[in-house]
Design an enzyme around this catalytic site. Structure first.
Site, mmCIF file in Angstrom:
data_model
loop_
_atom_site.group_PDB
_atom_site.id
_atom_site.type_symbol
_atom_site.label_atom_id
_atom_site.label_comp_id
_atom_site.label_asym_id
_atom_site.label_seq_id
_atom_site.Cartn_x
_atom_site.Cartn_y
_atom_site.Cartn_z
ATOM 1 N NE ARG A 20 -3.580 -2.387 2.528
ATOM 2 C CZ ARG A 20 -4.568 -2.561 3.378
ATOM 3 N NH1 ARG A 20 -4.926 -1.585 4.193
ATOM 4 N NH2 ARG A 20 -5.212 -3.702 3.435
ATOM 5 C CB CYS A 42 -12.169 31.408 25.675
ATOM 6 S SG CYS A 42 -11.680 30.719 24.079
ATOM 7 C CG ASN A 75 -13.453 16.163 32.316
ATOM 8 O OD1 ASN A 75 -14.662 16.296 32.166
ATOM 9 N ND2 ASN A 75 -12.647 15.853 31.316
ATOM 10 C CG HIS A 112 -10.744 29.203 20.676
ATOM 11 N ND1 HIS A 112 -11.465 28.468 21.597
ATOM 12 C CD2 HIS A 112 -11.153 28.775 19.453
ATOM 13 C CE1 HIS A 112 -12.271 27.634 20.952
ATOM 14 N NE2 HIS A 112 -12.100 27.811 19.658
ATOM 15 C CB ALA A 159 -10.495 16.915 20.729
ATOM 16 C CB SER A 160 -15.659 16.792 23.524
ATOM 17 O OG SER A 160 -14.971 17.118 24.716
ATOM 18 C CG HIS A 165 -8.281 20.244 26.258
ATOM 19 N ND1 HIS A 165 -8.936 20.505 25.059
ATOM 20 C CD2 HIS A 165 -8.773 19.052 26.698
ATOM 21 C CE1 HIS A 165 -9.783 19.533 24.794
ATOM 22 N NE2 HIS A 165 -9.699 18.625 25.769
ATOM 23 C CB CYS A 195 16.513 -0.830 30.534
ATOM 24 S SG CYS A 195 15.120 0.114 29.870
#
Length: 340
Positions: A20, A42, A75, A112, A159-160, A165, A195
């Site tokens: 692809r 804001c 929240n 914003h 993201a709503s 943020h 590690c």
């Protein structure tokens, strides 16, 4: 021929669908809306959010009012709530407990119109300090076993709200993905007494084909068994299991490589939606030799569908070698102060 590649940490297989061979221009570009009307994040809309937990402010400004450059709030619709006891109990073969935890929002800028990638390095350093300080504060709560920082950037990434943020969730159990990494890392350490993350860094830096960028303290790579096209990991070069133990003099270089990496992804992929997650040790583990904190950045360029959900295999149409090459070759604009 497609390739099957095995993640050396958790043992997960992925399919690199080389025929692809998708390039950056082959992926759809996400459209963005920039409407600040009634945005609760804001300035002047502070009353629309729960009272702030922490804020970086101008001198003389009051809490929950304008004048901040970064703001941390609970929240408003938390996945877990800070109040209450766990009350663990069994129901036959099933187990349950109260949904106790912490769910916070880190509002990265009052502007914003800006995304995290648009902020200055100094502003991103402030975001990193907020991550560290909130983890150190919450890890004192004996109910919490793990604290995760994550970011959903763009509608396709979940993201709503479009105002830039990130989020923090403290949980009373260690997430299964962290456990899987820790168990895989411990198996490797028990066998080799090294590690696995440190070995990956050494091998990738010697090989170079999957290295995207680096500075004195961090390296960004396209992991060998990338689940998603242009998946990128940022890993500290010096062994450290817990992000909150990041050295003070390492914060600027982490902010630098984070901004550089996000800039390369944005310029190469037309400002894609993405998620990032910060994987760090459980809070009760102060130091160990086998686990190593890191940040995973996953652009939302493909959809996870039935085959992936049914098998646990991911299909990646872009090889990590190609992804790293595209991102390395990005020519970023010079900062104004360097232009003569």
């Amino acid at each position: 021929m497609p390739e099957l590649r095995k993640d050396p940490i958790v043992g997960r297989w992925v399919i690199i669908s080389t025929e692809r061979g998708k390039r950056p221009s082959d992926f759809p570009m996400e459209t963005r809306k920039r409407d600040a009307k009634l945005c609760p994040f804001c300035p002047t809309n502070e009353s629309s959010t729960p009272p702030e937990i922490f804020a970086s402010r101008e001198n003389g400004t009051k809490a929950n009012s304008p004048g901040w450059s970064l703001r941390v709030i609970p929240n408003k619709f938390p996945a877990l709530r800070i109040e209450g006891d766990l009350n663990r109990e069994g129901m036959g073969i099933f187990d349950k407990m109260n949904g106790v935890g912490a769910h916070e929002v880190i509002i990265e800028t009052p502007d914003h119109t800006q995304d995290l990638v648009d902020l200055t390095q100094h502003q991103i350093e402030s975001v990193v300090w907020a991550y560290r300080d909130r983890i150190n504060d919450l890890k004192r709560d004996a109910r919490f076993r793990h604290i995760m920082i994550f970011k959903n950037q763009g509608e396709a990434a979940g993201a709503s709200l479009e105002h830039s943020h990130s989020q923090l969730i403290a949980t009373p159990i260690v997430p299964i993905r962290i456990l899987a990494e820790m168990e895989g890392a411990k198996r490797y350490y028990d066998y080799k007494e090294r590690c696995i993350f440190c070995d990956i860094i050494r091998q990738e830096m010697n090989d170079g084909t999957r290295v995207i960028n680096e500075n004195d303290n961090f390296v960004a790579i396209a992991p060998f068994a990338s689940r998603f096209p242009f998946e990128t990991w940022i890993i500290p070069k010096r062994h450290n299991p817990a992000f909150e133990n990041i050295r003070t003099d390492n914060v600027p270089s982490f902010a630098e490589i984070l901004k550089d990496t996000l800039s390369r992804l944005s310029m190469s992929l037309n400002n894609p939606a993405y998620n990032f997650v910060l994987h760090s040790s459980p809070v009760e583990i102060h130091h160990n030799n086998d686990y190593h904190w890191h940040m995973e950045i996953m652009p939302k360029l493909t959809k996870v569908a039935g085959f992936e959900w049914g098998t646990g295999f991911y299909i990646n149409p872009t090889t990590p070698e190609d992804a790293a090459h595209y991102l390395r070759e990005i020519k970023k604009p010079q900062p104004l102060e360097q232009i003569k």
